[in-house]
Motif scaffolding. Structure first.
Motif, mmCIF file in Angstrom:
data_model
loop_
_atom_site.group_PDB
_atom_site.id
_atom_site.type_symbol
_atom_site.label_atom_id
_atom_site.label_comp_id
_atom_site.label_asym_id
_atom_site.label_seq_id
_atom_site.Cartn_x
_atom_site.Cartn_y
_atom_site.Cartn_z
ATOM 1 N N ALA A 110 0.799 -1.228 0.000
ATOM 2 C CA ALA A 110 0.000 0.000 0.000
ATOM 3 C C ALA A 110 0.837 1.287 0.000
ATOM 4 O O ALA A 110 0.467 2.249 -0.671
ATOM 5 C CB ALA A 110 -0.978 -0.015 1.172
ATOM 6 N N PRO A 111 1.943 1.374 0.742
ATOM 7 C CA PRO A 111 2.700 2.633 0.755
ATOM 8 C C PRO A 111 3.216 3.060 -0.613
ATOM 9 O O PRO A 111 3.571 4.228 -0.805
ATOM 10 C CB PRO A 111 3.861 2.329 1.712
ATOM 11 N N PHE A 112 3.254 2.146 -1.584
ATOM 12 C CA PHE A 112 3.740 2.497 -2.916
ATOM 13 C C PHE A 112 2.618 2.966 -3.845
ATOM 14 O O PHE A 112 2.886 3.496 -4.910
ATOM 15 C CB PHE A 112 4.470 1.310 -3.541
ATOM 16 N N ASP A 113 1.353 2.744 -3.446
ATOM 17 C CA ASP A 113 0.241 3.170 -4.287
ATOM 18 C C ASP A 113 0.237 4.689 -4.402
ATOM 19 O O ASP A 113 0.370 5.409 -3.400
ATOM 20 C CB ASP A 113 -1.093 2.692 -3.701
ATOM 21 N N GLY A 114 0.048 5.183 -5.619
ATOM 22 C CA GLY A 114 0.046 6.622 -5.841
ATOM 23 C C GLY A 114 1.427 7.217 -6.014
ATOM 24 O O GLY A 114 1.569 8.429 -6.196
ATOM 25 N N TRP A 115 2.447 6.384 -5.961
ATOM 26 C CA TRP A 115 3.832 6.820 -6.175
ATOM 27 C C TRP A 115 4.424 6.031 -7.340
ATOM 28 O O TRP A 115 4.232 4.822 -7.434
ATOM 29 C CB TRP A 115 4.684 6.572 -4.929
ATOM 30 N N SER A 116 5.123 6.715 -8.210
ATOM 31 C CA SER A 116 5.749 6.045 -9.359
ATOM 32 C C SER A 116 7.262 6.074 -9.232
ATOM 33 O O SER A 116 7.847 7.117 -8.900
ATOM 34 C CB SER A 116 5.354 6.734 -10.664
ATOM 35 N N PRO A 117 7.924 4.959 -9.522
ATOM 36 C CA PRO A 117 9.384 5.022 -9.634
ATOM 37 C C PRO A 117 9.753 5.871 -10.840
ATOM 38 O O PRO A 117 9.091 5.812 -11.880
ATOM 39 C CB PRO A 117 9.792 3.555 -9.836
ATOM 40 N N VAL A 118 10.766 6.693 -10.704
ATOM 41 C CA VAL A 118 11.193 7.542 -11.813
ATOM 42 C C VAL A 118 12.640 7.274 -12.233
ATOM 43 O O VAL A 118 13.047 7.637 -13.337
ATOM 44 C CB VAL A 118 11.026 9.038 -11.490
ATOM 45 N N CYS B 13 8.264 9.555 -7.452
ATOM 46 C CA CYS B 13 7.497 10.785 -7.592
ATOM 47 C C CYS B 13 6.044 10.489 -7.231
ATOM 48 O O CYS B 13 5.495 9.462 -7.649
ATOM 49 C CB CYS B 13 7.578 11.320 -9.030
ATOM 50 N N ARG B 14 5.420 11.375 -6.474
ATOM 51 C CA ARG B 14 4.013 11.202 -6.141
ATOM 52 C C ARG B 14 3.163 11.528 -7.374
ATOM 53 O O ARG B 14 3.257 12.619 -7.937
ATOM 54 C CB ARG B 14 3.607 12.094 -4.967
ATOM 55 N N ILE B 15 2.326 10.585 -7.776
ATOM 56 C CA ILE B 15 1.463 10.754 -8.938
ATOM 57 C C ILE B 15 0.070 11.224 -8.513
ATOM 58 O O ILE B 15 -0.585 11.997 -9.195
ATOM 59 C CB ILE B 15 1.356 9.435 -9.727
ATOM 60 N N GLY B 16 -0.381 10.747 -7.379
ATOM 61 C CA GLY B 16 -1.699 11.136 -6.905
ATOM 62 C C GLY B 16 -2.799 10.641 -7.828
ATOM 63 O O GLY B 16 -2.903 9.453 -8.117
ATOM 64 N N GLU B 17 -3.605 11.556 -8.324
ATOM 65 C CA GLU B 17 -4.733 11.201 -9.181
ATOM 66 C C GLU B 17 -4.369 11.213 -10.664
ATOM 67 O O GLU B 17 -5.233 11.055 -11.521
ATOM 68 C CB GLU B 17 -5.897 12.173 -8.936
ATOM 69 N N ALA C 202 3.866 16.111 -13.098
ATOM 70 C CA ALA C 202 3.652 15.874 -11.671
ATOM 71 C C ALA C 202 4.676 16.630 -10.828
ATOM 72 O O ALA C 202 4.349 17.158 -9.756
ATOM 73 C CB ALA C 202 3.716 14.380 -11.370
ATOM 74 N N LEU C 203 5.903 16.704 -11.315
ATOM 75 C CA LEU C 203 6.957 17.364 -10.549
ATOM 76 C C LEU C 203 6.834 18.883 -10.549
ATOM 77 O O LEU C 203 7.551 19.562 -9.801
ATOM 78 C CB LEU C 203 8.327 16.950 -11.087
ATOM 79 N N GLN C 204 5.963 19.428 -11.364
ATOM 80 C CA GLN C 204 5.742 20.870 -11.355
ATOM 81 C C GLN C 204 4.912 21.309 -10.145
ATOM 82 O O GLN C 204 4.867 22.495 -9.816
ATOM 83 C CB GLN C 204 5.041 21.311 -12.637
ATOM 84 N N ARG C 205 4.285 20.370 -9.467
ATOM 85 C CA ARG C 205 3.468 20.703 -8.306
ATOM 86 C C ARG C 205 4.364 20.872 -7.086
ATOM 87 O O ARG C 205 5.223 20.024 -6.812
ATOM 88 C CB ARG C 205 2.435 19.615 -8.060
ATOM 89 N N PRO C 206 4.192 21.955 -6.346
ATOM 90 C CA PRO C 206 5.081 22.228 -5.201
ATOM 91 C C PRO C 206 5.148 21.074 -4.204
ATOM 92 O O PRO C 206 6.231 20.757 -3.694
ATOM 93 C CB PRO C 206 4.454 23.481 -4.570
ATOM 94 N N PHE C 207 3.998 20.441 -3.911
ATOM 95 C CA PHE C 207 4.020 19.335 -2.950
ATOM 96 C C PHE C 207 4.932 18.221 -3.432
ATOM 97 O O PHE C 207 5.721 17.673 -2.656
ATOM 98 C CB PHE C 207 2.599 18.804 -2.729
#
Length: 341
Positions: free
Chosen positions: A4-12, A27-31, A46-51
């Motif tokens: 579960a901790p890897f869901d919503g995150w992509s290896p880059v 990188c966090r992909i989110g939605e 995705a990386l353009q988002r400050p969070f």
């Protein structure tokens, strides 16, 4: 460790540090969905988002084995191989247009794992196959969607690793997209792919950089493309179907989804047909057929290189493609586990 901790995150990126071994940047992909023509475009957005810039993750590569191996491993519904500049992005974009689909196109972490032995002599084929399963599982789990519609598009040179990829994903259906060699070489003459630049492809041809630099550009590119096509012929892979650019977009609506065990339904086929009317690499533009124009632009150097290096293997592929059985439930790889209702 839970997956579960890897869901919503992509290896880059997968990389090796001399004193710390193999690691993964995330990188966090989110939605987000991988709806762009290429994996890197989705990651850049995705990386353009400050969070996402502020909260990055790095883990040891072997941590993935604990979380995403065994029962948590994910098999793709299909793999897309290609010779480059031949319509494979059109296929991936049409599949990506389907609701709930997961289509990852030319992901850098996949290439990092396949090329790991070039950076670490201790890396074995078994190591690469196992880590490839982990990374592909992480990519498939990183976004919401239907695992039965998870398709992975490889880079063009990955066909050279087809036996190893088969070891990682036995029985997973795949396609190899190719195109008239004159048209492919014209495309690379206009805008060379990065692997066509000196310093990258010599390892594929067994040449020194000086030897490669002495070749005419058209011959250098043709010889590289010839290696990709011959690797496919030599593999004699029953789980891989050949697709000529001339069959698109029709094959991407009908036979390719069926080969991958995906039923788009009538609405899905209309969605895919609409996607085919857009330029695959520039979706904001309408698609303009360019085969005739590229044939006219193929000069003497391109024609000589194609006739010497590419046309013989192209004709062999065409003969093999015409011998293929029509796609139906009985012609699909029998040990595939990805068919969906």
């Amino acid at each position: 460790m839970s997956a579960a901790p890897f869901d919503g995150w992509s290896p880059v990126r997968v990389f090796c540090e001399p004193d710390d071994g193999w690691s993964v940047d995330w990188c966090r992909i989110g939605e987000e969905r991988f709806s762009d023509p290429f994996f890197a475009q989705t990651i850049d957005r995705a990386l353009q988002r400050p969070f996402n810039q502020a909260f990055r993750r790095r883990t040891r590569l072997d941590t993935l084995g604990e979380a995403l191996g065994g029962a948590n491993a994910l098999r793709p519904a299909g793999l897309i191989f290609h010779m480059s500049r031949c319509g494979s992005t059109l296929v991936s974009q049409m599949l990506a247009a389907l609701p709930r689909s997961i289509v990852v196109s030319e992901a850098e972490p996949v290439d990092d794992v396949l090329a790991a032995h070039r950076h670490d002599p201790a890396v074995t084929d078994e190591w690469r196959a196992e880590r490839l399963r982990w990374i592909v599982t992480a990519l498939g789990r990183s976004v919401r969607g239907d695992p039965g519609r998870f398709v992975l598009k490889m880079d063009s040179w990955h066909v050279l690793d087809l036996p190893l990829i088969r070891r990682a994903f036995p029985g997973v259906p795949s396609i190899m997209v190719y195109r008239d060699p004159f048209e492919v070489l014209v495309s690379h003459e206009r805008e060379p792919g990065w692997m066509m630049q000196l310093g990258y492809a010599e390892r594929f041809l067994g040449l020194t950089q000086d030897e490669a630099a002495a070749l005419p550009r058209a011959e250098y590119r043709a010889r590289l493309l010839e290696r990709f096509l011959r690797a496919l012929l030599g593999a004699d892979d029953p789980a891989c179907r050949l697709v000529n650019y001339t069959e698109l977009p029709g094959a991407a609506i009908e036979s390719i989804p069926l080969w991958f065990g995906i039923d788009p339904g009538s609405e899905g086929r209309r969605t895919m047909a609409a996607a085919a009317r857009r330029d695959a690499k520039r979706p904001y533009q309408e698609h303009t057929p360019d085969s005739e124009e590229k044939q006219r632009r193929a000069g003497a150097a391109i024609r000589a290189a194609a006739e010497t290096w590419l046309l013989p293997v192209y004709h062999q592929l065409e003969a093999q493609r015409r011998r293929q059985r029509p796609v139906d439930s009985s012609s699909r790889p029998q040990d595939s586990e990805t068919t969906i209702p």
